[in-house]
Scaffold this motif. Structure first.
Motif, PDB file in Angstrom:
ATOM      1  N   LYS A  25       0.822  -1.218   0.000  1.00  0.00           N
ATOM      2  CA  LYS A  25       0.000   0.000   0.000  1.00  0.00           C
ATOM      3  C   LYS A  25       0.848   1.257   0.000  1.00  0.00           C
ATOM      4  N   ASP A  26       1.998   1.207   0.691  1.00  0.00           N
ATOM      5  CA  ASP A  26       2.857   2.385   0.749  1.00  0.00           C
ATOM      6  C   ASP A  26       3.423   2.721  -0.626  1.00  0.00           C
ATOM      7  N   ARG A  27       3.806   1.707  -1.390  1.00  0.00           N
ATOM      8  CA  ARG A  27       4.339   1.947  -2.736  1.00  0.00           C
ATOM      9  C   ARG A  27       3.254   2.510  -3.649  1.00  0.00           C
ATOM     10  N   ALA A  28       2.050   1.973  -3.535  1.00  0.00           N
ATOM     11  CA  ALA A  28       0.947   2.473  -4.354  1.00  0.00           C
ATOM     12  C   ALA A  28       0.637   3.927  -4.009  1.00  0.00           C
ATOM     13  N   LEU A  29       0.604   4.243  -2.723  1.00  0.00           N
ATOM     14  CA  LEU A  29       0.342   5.620  -2.308  1.00  0.00           C
ATOM     15  C   LEU A  29       1.442   6.564  -2.795  1.00  0.00           C
ATOM     16  N   ALA A  30       2.687   6.105  -2.751  1.00  0.00           N
ATOM     17  CA  ALA A  30       3.796   6.934  -3.235  1.00  0.00           C
ATOM     18  C   ALA A  30       3.660   7.205  -4.730  1.00  0.00           C
ATOM     19  N   GLU A  31       3.188   6.222  -5.489  1.00  0.00           N
ATOM     20  CA  GLU A  31       2.958   6.412  -6.919  1.00  0.00           C
ATOM     21  C   GLU A  31       1.815   7.400  -7.162  1.00  0.00           C
ATOM     22  N   MET A  32       0.773   7.306  -6.349  1.00  0.00           N
ATOM     23  CA  MET A  32      -0.334   8.253  -6.475  1.00  0.00           C
ATOM     24  C   MET A  32       0.135   9.675  -6.203  1.00  0.00           C
ATOM     25  N   LEU A  33       0.991   9.828  -5.205  1.00  0.00           N
ATOM     26  CA  LEU A  33       1.559  11.138  -4.905  1.00  0.00           C
ATOM     27  C   LEU A  33       2.393  11.643  -6.083  1.00  0.00           C
ATOM     28  N   ARG A  34       3.183  10.761  -6.661  1.00  0.00           N
ATOM     29  CA  ARG A  34       4.071  11.151  -7.757  1.00  0.00           C
ATOM     30  C   ARG A  34       3.309  11.695  -8.956  1.00  0.00           C
ATOM     31  N   VAL A  35       2.195  11.040  -9.323  1.00  0.00           N
ATOM     32  CA  VAL A  35       1.493  11.437 -10.544  1.00  0.00           C
ATOM     33  C   VAL A  35       0.530  12.604 -10.324  1.00  0.00           C
ATOM     34  N   LEU A  36       0.282  12.963  -9.078  1.00  0.00           N
ATOM     35  CA  LEU A  36      -0.546  14.133  -8.792  1.00  0.00           C
ATOM     36  C   LEU A  36       0.231  15.419  -9.026  1.00  0.00           C
ATOM     37  N   PRO A  81      -7.012   5.855  11.600  1.00  0.00           N
ATOM     38  CA  PRO A  81      -5.808   6.635  11.943  1.00  0.00           C
ATOM     39  C   PRO A  81      -4.525   6.024  11.367  1.00  0.00           C
ATOM     40  N   THR A  82      -4.436   4.699  11.338  1.00  0.00           N
ATOM     41  CA  THR A  82      -3.232   4.044  10.822  1.00  0.00           C
ATOM     42  C   THR A  82      -3.071   4.313   9.335  1.00  0.00           C
ATOM     43  N   PHE A  83      -4.177   4.228   8.598  1.00  0.00           N
ATOM     44  CA  PHE A  83      -4.086   4.490   7.162  1.00  0.00           C
ATOM     45  C   PHE A  83      -3.769   5.957   6.898  1.00  0.00           C
ATOM     46  N   ALA A  84      -4.326   6.844   7.695  1.00  0.00           N
ATOM     47  CA  ALA A  84      -4.011   8.272   7.545  1.00  0.00           C
ATOM     48  C   ALA A  84      -2.521   8.514   7.764  1.00  0.00           C
TER      49      ALA A  84
END
Length: 254
Positions: A153-164, A222-225
């Protein structure tokens, strides 16, 4: 055995959650694909039945919070049958919307729906952990009921951040941790009724048992946030929907 060989063996044998059981990390993606290959034909029908139609209200909240306007570029990840992509096409130019999913079977149903509606959204099979887009490409990124099935999930979130784009918004709609008073009823519903109905209607009780288990293994609100913050999102918040059965997390790219 060399250090490199030991590392390769270690990575191959690494165990990761697949519902309530552990599987080799390298095999999780394949097992998740098998689940969604199986449920794809009845996915929309089962969503309506199992959520008593509430998933439509949850998605409407996500759409409203996205504050999409004409001309914005939007990426919908784990788009599946493209519910959100279709809804957003009425708020911005359809050609500015890209729908992705790692699962070909699910996405094929989404593509058919878009074509039937005459919406020329882009539809791309893609892994959320390795998005095939340039940096700073989208104003909004959404993912509904998909991130809990991702291996990292962390890698996916980092990719979402990158393309935004800077100032762009991520919206993650996902099942979460419900209110304690609701938990006994929710557990009975999830682990008894859901698999039974999945067997009756979709012919696959095991896949719906996994889907229920995957909800319980997903981090609480809270953990996901905090996970979103850890990869670089700012102004992270969440809204509990239906007593926390579902939660909408929102983050901004600084």
């Amino acid at each position: 055995m060399t250090d490199k060989s030991k590392k390769n063996v270690s990575e191959a044998e690494k165990q990761i959650d697949f519902g309530f059981i552990k599987v080799e990390e390298a095999k999780k993606e394949e097992k998740v694909r098998e689940v969604f290959d199986s449920v794809a034909p009845k996915y929309d029908l089962m969503n309506d039945i199992l959520s008593f139609g509430m998933h439509r209200g949850w998605k409407h909240r996500c759409i409203r919070e996205a504050e999409v306007t004409r001309g914005m570029k939007l990426l919908d990840i784990a788009s599946g049958t493209c519910d959100l992509a279709i809804a957003f096409a009425h708020r911005t130019n359809a050609e500015n919307i890209t729908a992705t999913d790692i699962n070909y079977e699910m996405l094929s149903y989404g593509r058919q729906r878009l074509e039937q509606l005459g919406l020329n959204c882009q539809v791309i099979q893609a892994d959320a952990e390795h998005l095939p887009f340039e940096d700073n490409a989208f104003d909004r990124v959404t993912v509904s009921f998909g991130i809990r099935n991702m291996t990292h999930k962390d890698r996916a979130l980092a990719e979402m951040l990158r393309v935004l784009k800077p100032g762009g918004k991520l919206l993650v709609l996902e099942f979460s941790k419900c209110a304690p008073l609701l938990k006994p009823f929710y557990d009975f519903y999830s682990f008894h009724f859901m698999p039974w109905l999945g067997g009756k209607i979709a012919g696959d009780a095991d896949s719906y048992r996994y889907l229920a288990e995957s909800i319980r293994m997903h981090p609480d609100q809270p953990t996901f946030a905090n996970l979103m913050r850890s990869v670089g999102f700012s102004r992270v918040k969440w809204h509990n929907l239906t007593f926390g059965v579902c939660a909408l997390h929102i983050g901004i790219k600084p």
